[in-house]
Design an enzyme around this catalytic site. Structure first.
Site, PDB file in Angstrom:
ATOM      1  N   LEU A  20       0.843  -1.201   0.000  1.00 53.67           N
ATOM      2  CA  LEU A  20       0.000   0.000   0.000  1.00 53.67           C
ATOM      3  C   LEU A  20       0.877   1.250   0.000  1.00 53.67           C
ATOM      4  O   LEU A  20       1.720   1.426   0.886  1.00 53.67           O
ATOM      5  CB  LEU A  20      -0.919  -0.001   1.217  1.00 53.67           C
ATOM      6  CG  LEU A  20      -1.796  -1.245   1.393  1.00 53.67           C
ATOM      7  CD1 LEU A  20      -2.904  -0.974   2.413  1.00 53.67           C
ATOM      8  CD2 LEU A  20      -2.407  -1.705   0.070  1.00 53.67           C
ATOM      9  N   ALA A  22      -0.582   4.453  -1.500  1.00 53.86           N
ATOM     10  CA  ALA A  22      -1.398   5.514  -2.109  1.00 53.86           C
ATOM     11  C   ALA A  22      -1.869   6.557  -1.112  1.00 53.86           C
ATOM     12  O   ALA A  22      -2.564   7.496  -1.483  1.00 53.86           O
ATOM     13  CB  ALA A  22      -2.603   4.895  -2.811  1.00 53.86           C
ATOM     14  N   ARG A  27       0.629  14.065   6.932  1.00 51.59           N
ATOM     15  CA  ARG A  27       1.409  14.402   8.120  1.00 51.59           C
ATOM     16  C   ARG A  27       2.881  14.677   7.787  1.00 51.59           C
ATOM     17  O   ARG A  27       3.616  15.203   8.604  1.00 51.59           O
ATOM     18  CB  ARG A  27       1.283  13.265   9.156  1.00 51.59           C
ATOM     19  CG  ARG A  27      -0.087  13.208   9.820  1.00 51.59           C
ATOM     20  CD  ARG A  27      -0.314  11.909  10.588  1.00 51.59           C
ATOM     21  NE  ARG A  27      -0.713  10.806   9.714  1.00 51.59           N
ATOM     22  CZ  ARG A  27      -1.005   9.578  10.136  1.00 51.59           C
ATOM     23  NH1 ARG A  27      -0.933   9.296  11.424  1.00 51.59           N
ATOM     24  NH2 ARG A  27      -1.356   8.629   9.275  1.00 51.59           N
TER      25      ARG A  27
END
Ligand code: UD1
Ligand code: MG
Length: 457
Positions: A20, A22, A27
């Site tokens: 993952l 994406a 932050r």
């Protein structure tokens, strides 16, 4: 987990990995996609791609955001496929984005996070062992010193019943559930996609949570387990502070591994490496040395204090520094000496040659046993193009010479100190390129006598 019975059938144990990558990474407060921020001189995502490769994944899919071309480019370089998740609606939604590519995959699926760069194949392989022993979903957990922000794994001591995200957890849940989800899990590909189809987005963040598949699995009577990993392996990077923390973890690991491999460091905590730095045994590295990408240091070489080295190949027994800078394309042969305040770029220096003080060698070749005097400069740039300086073997370049490229200095030639050399010098010649010295006896004294001091105002 040993209690579950081994499966009676023999399903394919081929592995696909979905990474993952994406998330918006808000932050980080950066224009660069979060997973492209470097740790050990290369993007966090590259570290995770390397782990997928080491685990023997037959397919690796990177889930990228719509505008993240650098992410797709990096994935290509690691032979991974990319799927775009647009818009990013959460980690569960991200894994589902890979269903188009993996929906028919008959094997295990492991989910990794692109923002967890310190994970190792060794920490992950117990997840696959659990699957081989009949577990349906195996997840990596850890006990962070500060659990805020992490999903809490609710267990019955043995099985994971559900995972509650920090933002959705009650105060009570936050207090008692200290085992946190590290973001990595594994299960049959078809099962994970199937469970994800039942996941909604009614939660504090309005996202499709990957973590919701644990509650769904439990409701179906499936077995989910947690394998615990050390915090330093699974620390996620969501902010610049955490990026700095991950970098420190990476450096500590590399220093330890190199010391174990026979590299000598007086003060390892002051030496910085990249993921691809190769240092052979019996190399000595003094304090305060920084290695950028693409460096190889061969056996017995010595790197003295305060050097910055990138894209360089340092030969056996060479001595570099203190205070030297080696830039990409610096190739030092055996026993070459590069001393203080010497900069070398795109230059090949053959066996035993020396440039010991205050020099710039760029786009050049230096033959074996040549000596480059203090203050020598290769003038490689004419304001538009770069040109080559070719220095032969056994050449002596006197101090403060400027070699205006393109120029060749033949084997065994001498260049007088202070020369500006604009024409080729043939082998064994002595070249002067400076004004002839003239001395006027008594002239200094006469000048002093003639000069009247001005009256002070
Ligand atoms: C996630 C977990 C949390 C866990 C923590 C570990 C969920 C819901 N939460 O929280 O339980 O303790 O990781 O570090 O899974 N991403 C996408 N698409 C999206 C959203 C995220 O690809 O739509 C990617 C991000 O780029 C990142 C990874 O997924 O690489 C994790 O996302 P992030 O937002 O960092 O999740 P956490 O809040 O850290
Ligand atoms: Mg995260």
């Amino acid at each position: 987990m040993s209690q579950a019975a081994p499966t009676s059938t023999n399903p394919s144990s081929a592995l696909a990995v979905v990474i993952l990558a994406a998330g918006k990474g808000v932050r980080m407060k950066s224009a660069l996609p979060k997973v492209m921020h470097p740790v050990g001189g290369r993007p966090m995502l590259a570290h995770v791609l390397e782990v997928a490769r080491a685990l023997g994944a037959v397919r690796t899919i990177v889930v990228a955001a719509a505008d993240a071309e650098p992410v797709a480019e990096l994935a290509r370089r690691w032979d991974a496929e990319t799927v775009v998740q647009d818009p990013p609606l959460g980690t569960g939604h991200a894994v589902l984005a890979a269903e188009g590519l993996l929906g028919n995959f008959d094997g295990n699926l492991m989910v990794l996070f692109g923002d967890t760069p310190l994970i190792t194949p060794k920490a992950l392989s117990p997840l696959l062992d659990d699957l081989a022993h009949g577990v349906d979903i195996a997840a990596l957990g850890f006990r962070p010193s500060d659990p805020s922000g992490y999903g809490r794994m609710v267990t019955d001591g043995e099985r994971v019943l559900r995972i509650v995200e920090h933002k959705d957890a009650s105060d009570h849940e936050r207090r008692i559930h200290m085992l946190c989800f590290a973001g990595m899990l594994a299960g049959r590909a078809k099962l994970i996609f199937d469970l994800l189809h039942g996941v909604g987005q009614r939660n504090a963040q309005g996202e499709y949570y990957l973590t919701d598949i644990f509650g769904a699995a439990h409701a179906r009577g499936l077995i989910a387990t947690a394998v615990e990993a050390a915090e330093h392996l699974v620390a996620g990077v969501n902010s610049r502070r955490q990026l700095a923390y991950a970098e420190a973890g990476f450096q500590a690991r590399r220093r330890g591994a190199l010391l174990d491999a026979g590299v000598n460091m007086t003060d390892p905590a002051t030496v910085y490496f990249c993921a691809d730095t190769v240092i052979e045994p019996d190399v000595t590295i003094a304090p305060f040395v920084v290695f950028g990408p693409g460096v190889r240091v061969r056996r017995g070489a010595e790197i003295r204090a305060f050097c910055h080295i990138e894209g360089a190949d340092i030969g056996e027994g060479a001595i570099v520094g203190p205070f030297a800078r080696l830039r990409p394309g610096a190739e030092l042969g055996e026993n070459v000496h590069i001393g203080n305040f010497v900069e070398v770029k795109n230059t090949k220096i053959a066996k035993g040659a020396k440039a010991n003080h205050l020099a710039y060698l760029g786009d050049a070749t230096v033959g074996a046993a040549s000596n480059i005097g203090a203050g020598t400069i290769t003038c490689n740039f004419d304001g538009v193009n770069k040109h080559k300086t070719e220095i032969g073997e056994g050449v002596f370049i006197g101090s403060d010479a400027t070699l205006v490229a393109p120029v060749k200095i033949g084997d065994g030639a001498y260049v007088a100190a202070g020369s500006t050399v604009t024409e080729n010098v043939e082998a064994d010649a002595l070249a002067f390129g400076r004004a002839r010295q003239s001395v006027k006896p008594g002239r200094a004294k006469a000048m002093r006598a003639a000069a009247k001091p001005k009256e002070r105002e």
